[in-house]
Design a protein around this motif. Sequence first.
Motif, PDB file in Angstrom:
ATOM      1  N   LYS A   1      42.929  42.336  44.290  1.00  0.00           N
ATOM      2  CA  LYS A   1      43.208  41.515  43.095  1.00  0.00           C
ATOM      3  C   LYS A   1      41.923  40.803  42.656  1.00  0.00           C
ATOM      4  O   LYS A   1      41.560  40.807  41.487  1.00  0.00           O
ATOM      5  N   TYR A   2      41.200  40.209  43.609  1.00  0.00           N
ATOM      6  CA  TYR A   2      39.966  39.466  43.287  1.00  0.00           C
ATOM      7  C   TYR A   2      38.819  40.385  42.886  1.00  0.00           C
ATOM      8  O   TYR A   2      37.887  39.960  42.230  1.00  0.00           O
ATOM      9  N   PHE A   3      38.914  41.663  43.285  1.00  0.00           N
ATOM     10  CA  PHE A   3      37.886  42.640  42.926  1.00  0.00           C
ATOM     11  C   PHE A   3      37.823  42.838  41.415  1.00  0.00           C
ATOM     12  O   PHE A   3      36.774  43.071  40.845  1.00  0.00           O
ATOM     13  N   PHE A   4      38.963  42.691  40.745  1.00  0.00           N
ATOM     14  CA  PHE A   4      39.021  42.917  39.296  1.00  0.00           C
ATOM     15  C   PHE A   4      38.952  41.624  38.476  1.00  0.00           C
ATOM     16  O   PHE A   4      38.947  41.653  37.268  1.00  0.00           O
ATOM     17  N   ILE A   5      38.932  40.479  39.146  1.00  0.00           N
ATOM     18  CA  ILE A   5      38.837  39.190  38.427  1.00  0.00           C
ATOM     19  C   ILE A   5      37.372  38.839  38.217  1.00  0.00           C
ATOM     20  O   ILE A   5      36.536  39.067  39.098  1.00  0.00           O
ATOM     21  N   LYS A   6      37.058  38.272  37.031  1.00  0.00           N
ATOM     22  CA  LYS A   6      35.682  37.881  36.716  1.00  0.00           C
ATOM     23  C   LYS A   6      35.205  36.818  37.713  1.00  0.00           C
ATOM     24  O   LYS A   6      35.912  35.825  37.940  1.00  0.00           O
ATOM     25  N   PRO A   7      34.029  36.994  38.334  1.00  0.00           N
ATOM     26  CA  PRO A   7      33.586  35.987  39.320  1.00  0.00           C
ATOM     27  C   PRO A   7      33.338  34.623  38.689  1.00  0.00           C
ATOM     28  O   PRO A   7      32.907  34.528  37.536  1.00  0.00           O
ATOM     29  N   VAL A   8      33.628  33.552  39.447  1.00  0.00           N
ATOM     30  CA  VAL A   8      33.423  32.195  38.915  1.00  0.00           C
ATOM     31  C   VAL A   8      32.068  31.629  39.349  1.00  0.00           C
ATOM     32  O   VAL A   8      31.620  30.620  38.835  1.00  0.00           O
ATOM     33  N   THR A   9      31.423  32.305  40.290  1.00  0.00           N
ATOM     34  CA  THR A   9      30.126  31.824  40.760  1.00  0.00           C
ATOM     35  C   THR A   9      29.036  32.200  39.765  1.00  0.00           C
ATOM     36  O   THR A   9      29.152  33.199  39.061  1.00  0.00           O
ATOM     37  N   VAL A  10      28.003  31.368  39.679  1.00  0.00           N
ATOM     38  CA  VAL A  10      26.868  31.688  38.808  1.00  0.00           C
ATOM     39  C   VAL A  10      25.609  31.771  39.662  1.00  0.00           C
ATOM     40  O   VAL A  10      25.508  31.114  40.692  1.00  0.00           O
ATOM     41  N   GLN A  11      24.682  32.595  39.220  1.00  0.00           N
ATOM     42  CA  GLN A  11      23.447  32.811  39.979  1.00  0.00           C
ATOM     43  C   GLN A  11      22.411  31.748  39.620  1.00  0.00           C
ATOM     44  O   GLN A  11      21.416  32.028  38.967  1.00  0.00           O
ATOM     45  N   TYR A  12      22.690  30.499  40.020  1.00  0.00           N
ATOM     46  CA  TYR A  12      21.761  29.396  39.739  1.00  0.00           C
ATOM     47  C   TYR A  12      20.491  29.602  40.554  1.00  0.00           C
ATOM     48  O   TYR A  12      20.581  30.013  41.691  1.00  0.00           O
ATOM     49  N   PRO A  13      19.291  29.379  40.064  1.00  0.00           N
ATOM     50  CA  PRO A  13      18.938  28.776  38.765  1.00  0.00           C
ATOM     51  C   PRO A  13      18.744  29.768  37.621  1.00  0.00           C
ATOM     52  O   PRO A  13      18.453  29.341  36.516  1.00  0.00           O
TER      53      PRO A  13
END
Length: 138
Positions: A20-32
């Motif tokens: 299920k999570y494989f198809f959900i858009k990730p919420v993490t961002v590649q900061y910076p």
Amino acid sequence: MTKIFKYTWAILKGMGITLKYFFIKPVTVQYPKEKIKISPRWRGTLKQLKNEKGEEACDGCRICEKICPVNCISMEVYKDEKKNRRFTSSYTVNFGRCMFCGLCVEACPKKCLVHTTDFEFCTYERESLILTKDKILR
Ligand code: SF4
Ligand code: SF4
């Protein structure tokens, strides 16, 4: 036999959640490299605003200095007799001490002291956390 079904079901259930999570858009961002939009309510560094004449709006009432629980605001005030108002000759905030409580901003009667959304001011030198008027009044 019942145990085999029970364990197989548990594995399938776990894999189902992974899938299920494989198809959900990730919420993490590649900061910076990537940055999220900061809320305007964010309490970052402080900034003083100018008035409609382009002069500093702050009249050196010292309320922000007095209300700050950690004494990180200091200023020197003088009276301009021609303009019949007070100005600050220096205004310093020590962000090494500031706990971003927002009390100074809330208390400012001129509403000229505001928080910015700046949050990237980490440094190895404590001295660079002391911001003077030229950096605060903008
Ligand atoms: S945010 Fe709080 S701690 Fe920081 S300068 Fe203002 S009153 Fe002081
Ligand atoms: S409370 Fe506002 S007007 Fe008074 S000294 Fe602080 S910044 Fe200036």
